[in-house]
Motif scaffolding. Structure first.
Motif, PDB file in Angstrom:
ATOM      1  N   SER A 144      -6.814   0.548  -2.755  1.00  0.00           N
ATOM      2  CA  SER A 144      -6.554   0.043  -3.751  1.00  0.00           C
ATOM      3  C   SER A 144      -5.776  -0.940  -4.209  1.00  0.00           C
ATOM      4  O   SER A 144      -4.389  -1.272  -3.364  1.00  0.00           O
ATOM      5  CB  SER A 144      -5.772   1.097  -4.249  1.00  0.00           C
ATOM      6  OG  SER A 144      -5.842   0.939  -6.001  1.00  0.00           O
ATOM      7  N   ALA A 145      -6.221  -2.210  -5.192  1.00  0.00           N
ATOM      8  CA  ALA A 145      -5.503  -3.183  -5.594  1.00  0.00           C
ATOM      9  C   ALA A 145      -4.225  -2.730  -6.140  1.00  0.00           C
ATOM     10  O   ALA A 145      -3.553  -3.553  -6.165  1.00  0.00           O
ATOM     11  CB  ALA A 145      -6.301  -3.501  -6.822  1.00  0.00           C
ATOM     12  N   ASP A 146      -4.285  -1.164  -6.574  1.00  0.00           N
ATOM     13  CA  ASP A 146      -2.629  -1.367  -7.068  1.00  0.00           C
ATOM     14  C   ASP A 146      -1.418  -1.229  -5.763  1.00  0.00           C
ATOM     15  O   ASP A 146      -0.496  -1.400  -5.976  1.00  0.00           O
ATOM     16  CB  ASP A 146      -2.227   0.946  -7.860  1.00  0.00           C
ATOM     17  CG  ASP A 146      -3.666   0.206  -9.078  1.00  0.00           C
ATOM     18  OD1 ASP A 146      -3.096  -0.576 -10.268  1.00  0.00           O
ATOM     19  OD2 ASP A 146      -3.383   1.702  -9.288  1.00  0.00           O
ATOM     20  N   GLN A 147      -2.653  -1.120  -4.911  1.00  0.00           N
ATOM     21  CA  GLN A 147      -1.741  -0.678  -3.282  1.00  0.00           C
ATOM     22  C   GLN A 147      -0.509  -2.161  -3.087  1.00  0.00           C
ATOM     23  O   GLN A 147       0.264  -2.448  -1.978  1.00  0.00           O
ATOM     24  CB  GLN A 147      -2.171  -0.008  -2.299  1.00  0.00           C
ATOM     25  CG  GLN A 147      -2.633   1.134  -2.751  1.00  0.00           C
ATOM     26  CD  GLN A 147      -3.454   1.987  -1.494  1.00  0.00           C
ATOM     27  OE1 GLN A 147      -4.490   1.439  -1.496  1.00  0.00           O
ATOM     28  NE2 GLN A 147      -2.373   2.619  -0.542  1.00  0.00           N
ATOM     29  N   ILE A 148      -1.916  -3.247  -3.147  1.00  0.00           N
ATOM     30  CA  ILE A 148      -1.446  -4.302  -2.483  1.00  0.00           C
ATOM     31  C   ILE A 148      -0.731  -5.462  -3.479  1.00  0.00           C
ATOM     32  O   ILE A 148      -0.146  -5.747  -4.083  1.00  0.00           O
ATOM     33  CB  ILE A 148      -2.960  -5.004  -2.292  1.00  0.00           C
ATOM     34  CG1 ILE A 148      -3.622  -4.120  -1.849  1.00  0.00           C
ATOM     35  CG2 ILE A 148      -2.936  -6.786  -1.466  1.00  0.00           C
ATOM     36  CD1 ILE A 148      -4.931  -3.979  -2.026  1.00  0.00           C
ATOM     37  N   ALA A 149       0.553  -5.979  -2.195  1.00  0.00           N
ATOM     38  CA  ALA A 149       1.503  -6.952  -2.930  1.00  0.00           C
ATOM     39  C   ALA A 149       1.005  -8.125  -2.510  1.00  0.00           C
ATOM     40  O   ALA A 149       0.529  -8.931  -3.383  1.00  0.00           O
ATOM     41  CB  ALA A 149       2.330  -7.370  -1.776  1.00  0.00           C
ATOM     42  N   PHE A 150      -0.136  -8.489  -1.425  1.00  0.00           N
ATOM     43  CA  PHE A 150      -0.331  -9.562  -1.068  1.00  0.00           C
ATOM     44  C   PHE A 150      -1.444 -10.154   0.127  1.00  0.00           C
ATOM     45  O   PHE A 150      -1.620  -9.077   1.251  1.00  0.00           O
ATOM     46  CB  PHE A 150       0.756 -10.638  -1.543  1.00  0.00           C
ATOM     47  CG  PHE A 150       1.387 -11.186   0.133  1.00  0.00           C
ATOM     48  CD1 PHE A 150       1.451 -11.856   1.388  1.00  0.00           C
ATOM     49  CD2 PHE A 150       2.772 -10.449   0.274  1.00  0.00           C
ATOM     50  CE1 PHE A 150       2.139 -12.127   2.315  1.00  0.00           C
ATOM     51  CE2 PHE A 150       3.212 -10.392   1.334  1.00  0.00           C
ATOM     52  CZ  PHE A 150       3.204 -10.938   2.880  1.00  0.00           C
ATOM     53  N   CYS A 151      -1.948 -10.944   0.293  1.00  0.00           N
ATOM     54  CA  CYS A 151      -2.601 -10.377   1.931  1.00  0.00           C
ATOM     55  C   CYS A 151      -2.942 -12.270   2.360  1.00  0.00           C
ATOM     56  O   CYS A 151      -2.304 -13.255   1.464  1.00  0.00           O
ATOM     57  CB  CYS A 151      -4.638 -10.049   1.452  1.00  0.00           C
ATOM     58  SG  CYS A 151      -5.118 -11.024   1.070  1.00  0.00           S
TER      59      CYS A 151
END
Length: 243
Positions: A144-151
């Motif tokens: 989920s986008a909510d889980q992601i800090a950065f990539c």
């Protein structure tokens, strides 16, 4: 899945609210997780690494009032549904500064809470919950986008750093990085400040000419050529959170 947070420093009130909500969920077709917090600091810590669709907050609490807590939540999410509960009706006007869904007076009546939950759940837009499905060595995983800090894109693969500190690395991509992150960039919180990076702006502590410093200590560089564009995009994002 619906995620619900309840925060009340009075144990009995917290138990009653949790009991009522679970009773409501037993008679409604909702798949949900309910988490309880007896101190606002505990909820503030939790929202550093997870998000909720619905927050039920007592207003009068130690250290941080429910109003301050609501302001912190609003800085992260404009879409979250906030319901305030209190014995003090005089706080109602101040509470609306964070655009809450509703305001319930203690002792909370079960049917009033049920009606509020029905309204809150109807406003949760799961269609806007953006996800990315990545292929790694263990198979497919949906983030989920909510889980992601950065990539970060490196050696034809993407390493995702999640807000809980976990890292998920893809296998070799069959497409370019820009195409891979296109779904993620449809989320207003996300920005690509560099040809090899994308980040969640809600995780940013500060921006310098060199790049973004995130709350957990990570650093995401900004392309010198894109600095003005990136800075303006970030400022616009921040201003939109304060409206």
């Amino acid at each position: 899945m619906l995620r619900i947070a309840i925060c009340d420093d009075e144990p009995r009130e917290l138990d009653i609210l949790c009991e009522y909500i679970k009773e409501y969920l037993n008679i409604q077709p909702w798949d949900a997780v309910v988490k309880t917090f007896s101190h606002p600091d505990n909820l503030l810590t939790a929202i550093e690494t997870e998000s909720f669709h619905v927050y039920i907050l007592d207003i009068v609490m130690p250290m941080h009032s429910g109003l301050e807590l609501g302001q912190s939540i609003r800085r992260i999410s404009r879409e979250a549904q906030i319901v305030y509960i209190t014995t003090e009706p005089g706080y109602a006007l101040d509470a609306y500064a964070v655009n809450p869904l509703h305001y319930l007076i203690k002792p909370v009546e079960k049917q009033a809470l049920f009606s509020t939950l029905e309204l809150a759940f109807s406003k949760v837009d799961f269609g806007r919950e953006i996800t990315v499905t990545v292929k790694n060595k263990k198979g497919l995983r949906t983030l989920s986008a909510d889980q992601i800090a950065f990539c970060e894109y490196k050696n034809h693969a993407v390493r995702y750093t999640l807000i809980n500190g976990e890292q998920v690395e893809t296998t070799t991509l069959a497409c370019g990085f820009a195409e891979h992150i296109a779904p993620l960039l449809r989320d207003a919180r996300f920005l690509s400040p560099h040809v090899s990076f994308a980040l969640n702006m809600s995780r940013v502590e500060k921006l310098t000419r060199e790049g973004f410093y995130l709350r957990d200590g990570d650093f995401v560089p900004v392309s010198a050529r894109q600095y003005s564009t990136v800075r303006n995009a970030y400022l616009n994002y921040r201003l939109s959170r304060e409206e």
